[in-house]
Design an enzyme around this catalytic site. Structure first.
Site, short mmCIF file in Angstrom:
data_model
loop_
_atom_site.label_atom_id
_atom_site.label_comp_id
_atom_site.label_asym_id
_atom_site.label_seq_id
_atom_site.Cartn_x
_atom_site.Cartn_y
_atom_site.Cartn_z
N SER A 1 -18.12 -16.70 1.96
CA SER A 1 -16.79 -16.08 1.87
C SER A 1 -16.33 -16.01 0.41
CB SER A 1 -15.79 -16.92 2.66
OG SER A 1 -15.76 -18.25 2.13
N GLN B 1 -25.08 -23.27 -1.19
CA GLN B 1 -23.89 -24.13 -1.11
C GLN B 1 -24.03 -25.07 0.09
OE1 GLN B 1 -20.13 -21.55 -1.69
NE2 GLN B 1 -21.76 -20.08 -1.31
N ASN B 2 -25.03 -24.82 0.92
CA ASN B 2 -25.18 -25.57 2.16
C ASN B 2 -25.77 -26.96 1.91
OD1 ASN B 2 -24.25 -23.21 3.21
ND2 ASN B 2 -26.25 -22.52 3.97
N TYR C 1 -19.83 -37.01 8.54
CA TYR C 1 -21.09 -36.51 7.97
C TYR C 1 -22.30 -36.90 8.81
CZ TYR C 1 -18.75 -34.56 3.95
OH TYR C 1 -17.95 -33.76 3.17
N HIS D 1 -24.02 -28.09 -3.84
CA HIS D 1 -23.04 -29.03 -3.26
C HIS D 1 -23.71 -30.21 -2.59
CE1 HIS D 1 -20.08 -25.42 -3.16
NE2 HIS D 1 -20.21 -25.92 -4.36
C1 BV8 Z 1 -15.04 -28.68 -9.18
C2 BV8 Z 1 -20.01 -29.94 0.29
C3 BV8 Z 1 -14.69 -29.49 -11.41
C4 BV8 Z 1 -19.27 -30.89 1.18
C5 BV8 Z 1 -18.41 -28.28 -0.51
C6 BV8 Z 1 -10.80 -22.51 -9.63
C7 BV8 Z 1 -9.87 -21.86 -8.89
C8 BV8 Z 1 -9.36 -22.47 -7.72
C9 BV8 Z 1 -9.80 -23.73 -7.29
C10 BV8 Z 1 -10.73 -24.37 -8.04
C11 BV8 Z 1 -11.22 -23.78 -9.21
N1 BV8 Z 1 -12.12 -24.63 -9.74
C12 BV8 Z 1 -12.20 -25.75 -8.94
C13 BV8 Z 1 -11.36 -25.60 -7.91
C14 BV8 Z 1 -11.17 -26.55 -6.83
C15 BV8 Z 1 -12.22 -26.44 -5.71
C16 BV8 Z 1 -12.13 -25.12 -4.99
O1 BV8 Z 1 -12.89 -24.20 -5.23
N2 BV8 Z 1 -11.20 -25.07 -4.01
C17 BV8 Z 1 -11.12 -23.86 -3.15
C18 BV8 Z 1 -10.87 -24.31 -1.71
C19 BV8 Z 1 -10.09 -22.93 -3.67
N3 BV8 Z 1 -13.58 -26.62 -6.23
C20 BV8 Z 1 -14.02 -27.90 -6.40
O2 BV8 Z 1 -13.35 -28.89 -6.18
C21 BV8 Z 1 -15.44 -28.04 -6.91
N4 BV8 Z 1 -15.51 -28.99 -7.97
O3 BV8 Z 1 -14.55 -27.60 -9.44
O4 BV8 Z 1 -15.20 -29.72 -10.08
C22 BV8 Z 1 -13.30 -29.89 -11.27
C23 BV8 Z 1 -13.07 -31.22 -11.09
C24 BV8 Z 1 -11.72 -31.61 -11.02
C25 BV8 Z 1 -10.66 -30.64 -11.00
C26 BV8 Z 1 -10.98 -29.30 -11.13
C27 BV8 Z 1 -12.31 -28.91 -11.27
C28 BV8 Z 1 -16.36 -28.63 -5.79
C29 BV8 Z 1 -16.45 -27.71 -4.65
C30 BV8 Z 1 -17.54 -28.20 -3.68
C31 BV8 Z 1 -16.92 -28.79 -2.43
N5 BV8 Z 1 -17.97 -29.11 -1.45
N6 BV8 Z 1 -19.41 -28.61 0.34
C32 BV8 Z 1 -19.31 -30.46 2.63
O5 BV8 Z 1 -19.94 -29.44 2.95
O6 BV8 Z 1 -18.71 -31.20 3.43
S1 BV8 Z 1 -17.71 -26.69 -0.40
C33 BV8 Z 1 -18.20 -26.08 1.16
O7 BV8 Z 1 -17.25 -25.09 1.47
C34 BV8 Z 1 -19.53 -25.38 1.21
O8 BV8 Z 1 -20.52 -26.02 0.45
C35 BV8 Z 1 -19.19 -23.98 0.67
O9 BV8 Z 1 -19.21 -23.95 -0.73
C36 BV8 Z 1 -17.75 -23.82 1.12
C37 BV8 Z 1 -17.68 -22.96 2.35
O10 BV8 Z 1 -17.88 -21.65 1.91
P1 BV8 Z 1 -19.02 -20.74 2.65
O11 BV8 Z 1 -20.33 -21.45 2.58
O12 BV8 Z 1 -18.89 -19.42 2.05
O13 BV8 Z 1 -18.59 -20.78 4.19
P2 BV8 Z 1 -17.33 -20.06 4.88
O14 BV8 Z 1 -17.20 -20.64 6.24
O15 BV8 Z 1 -16.15 -20.06 3.96
O16 BV8 Z 1 -17.80 -18.53 5.01
C38 BV8 Z 1 -18.90 -18.24 5.83
C39 BV8 Z 1 -19.14 -16.74 5.64
O17 BV8 Z 1 -20.30 -16.41 6.40
C40 BV8 Z 1 -17.99 -15.87 6.14
O18 BV8 Z 1 -17.73 -14.85 5.17
C41 BV8 Z 1 -18.54 -15.28 7.45
O19 BV8 Z 1 -18.05 -13.95 7.66
C42 BV8 Z 1 -20.03 -15.25 7.15
N7 BV8 Z 1 -20.90 -15.29 8.34
C43 BV8 Z 1 -20.64 -15.84 9.55
N8 BV8 Z 1 -21.73 -15.68 10.38
C44 BV8 Z 1 -22.68 -15.04 9.63
C45 BV8 Z 1 -22.16 -14.80 8.33
N9 BV8 Z 1 -22.87 -14.17 7.37
C46 BV8 Z 1 -24.15 -13.76 7.68
N10 BV8 Z 1 -24.72 -13.97 8.91
C47 BV8 Z 1 -24.02 -14.59 9.90
N11 BV8 Z 1 -24.61 -14.76 11.10
#
Ligand code: BV8
Ligand code: ZN
Length: 254
Positions: free
Chosen positions: A198, A102-103, A68, A120
């Site tokens: 995403s 989310q950033n 971090y 987040h």
């Molecule tokens: C929780 C901080 C209660 C840290 C982050 C339901 C179903 C399934 C799973 C779950 C569910 N509920 C909970 C879960 C579990 C989990 C989860 O979602 N897992 C996923 C992987 C399936 N969620 C959690 O654990 C959450 N807590 O639910 O608590 C609980 C408690 C106990 C048990 C159950 C529930 C907490 C989640 C938060 C985690 N922390 N960040 C850090 O950053 O280090 S998440 C982190 O990843 C980011 O904050 C963000 O949210 C995520 C990344 O996603 P994006 O930001 O969308 O980025 P990504 O790279 O994926 O996509 C980028 C996009 O941009 C792409 O589409 C690309 O095409 C596009 N792009 C690229 N260039 C450009 C562009 N767009 C425009 N312009 C450009 N130039």
């Protein structure tokens, strides 16, 4: 050929309350790697389960703290881009704009956005892993040489516990007030601009559905098609730094 940009511009023109919901993609043009992009994405090089969970921090606090610190250093060296700045112009146009991100970077704030809702957490708000008290930012004036270097986290001045980054790790609940504000805004907006996400991580990824269910337009901006083709959804393909200024120019001549 439907002119999606024209339709999106019309929806924005008529909107009184606009929600901007952003993900890593909005900071990509500022040089901050996203998570999922195949090659450049953070998760192409690191397993989030080994770095973004409390369990990982307990197991190897110096590795996680170093990770971090490296990301914070990248953010400090980065500048807001045209997309961050366009959002500020939109808010200055007199419309109510709520920014939900989310950033964990502070690029929205450095561009001038007010009251940004961080779902987040943030790299700028370290806290104690033991007593959860916020730590003074200057308590982390550590520099880091390269990615992956391990750095022992500083200690809490209250309880001598280890400091941790003020971010939400997987398996941790989102900050209650932030989540409540986000749901409220999603349910009461006329338009949601969903930029650079995403839509995988929950519960954040449910916000566009909440807005659609409440009758709002959802305009996605992403170089890849992330649209679910609901009636009031629009997909603007492209980089946020180009598409958002073009949309504002078309909609509001700003
Ligand atoms: C929780 C901080 C209660 C840290 C982050 C339901 C179903 C399934 C799973 C779950 C569910 N509920 C909970 C879960 C579990 C989990 C989860 O979602 N897992 C996923 C992987 C399936 N969620 C959690 O654990 C959450 N807590 O639910 O608590 C609980 C408690 C106990 C048990 C159950 C529930 C907490 C989640 C938060 C985690 N922390 N960040 C850090 O950053 O280090 S998440 C982190 O990843 C980011 O904050 C963000 O949210 C995520 C990344 O996603 P994006 O930001 O969308 O980025 P990504 O790279 O994926 O996509 C980028 C996009 O941009 C792409 O589409 C690309 O095409 C596009 N792009 C690229 N260039 C450009 C562009 N767009 C425009 N312009 C450009 N130039
Ligand atoms: Zn403490």
């Amino acid at each position: 050929m439907i002119d999606v940009l024209a339709n999106a511009a019309t929806a924005l023109q008529q909107a009184r309350h606009i929600v901007v919901f952003s993900g890593a993609g909005i900071s990509a043009e500022s040089g901050i790697p996203t998570f999922r992009d195949q090659l450049t994405g953070l998760w192409a090089r690191h397993d989030p389960q080994l770095l973004e969970t409390a369990k990982a921090f307990r197991k190897n606090p110096a590795l996680v703290w170093g990770w971090y610190l490296w990301r914070r250093q990248q953010v400090l060296q980065a500048q807001p881009n045209a997309a961050h700045r366009a959002i500020v112009r939109l808010a200055d146009s007199g419309r109510q704009v709520t920014v939900i991100t989310q950033n964990i970077d502070d690029l929205h704030e450095r561009a001038g956005s007010q009251g940004v809702v961080h779902l987040h957490g943030s790299l700028m708000t370290p806290k104690c892993f033991a007593c959860h008290r916020a730590a003074a930012l200057n308590s982390v004036e550590q520099s880091i040489s390269e990615e992956g270097a391990v750095v022992e986290p500083p200690r809490c001045s209250h309880c001598n516990g280890r400091l941790r980054p003020g971010v939400v790790w997987f398996g941790e609940d989102l900050p209650t007030e932030a989540w409540k504000a986000a749901v409220q805004a999603a349910r009461h907006c006329d338009v949601m601009l969903s930029i650079g996400t995403s839509g995988v991580v929950m519960p954040a990824a449910s916000l566009p559905d909440l807005a659609l269910a409440a009758g709002a337009f959802v305009i996605h901006i992403n170089p890849i098609d992330v649209c679910m083709d609901e009636p009031k959804e629009m997909m603007l393909i492209g980089d946020a730094g180009h598409v958002l200024p073009a949309l504002l120019e078309r909609a509001l001549a700003i």
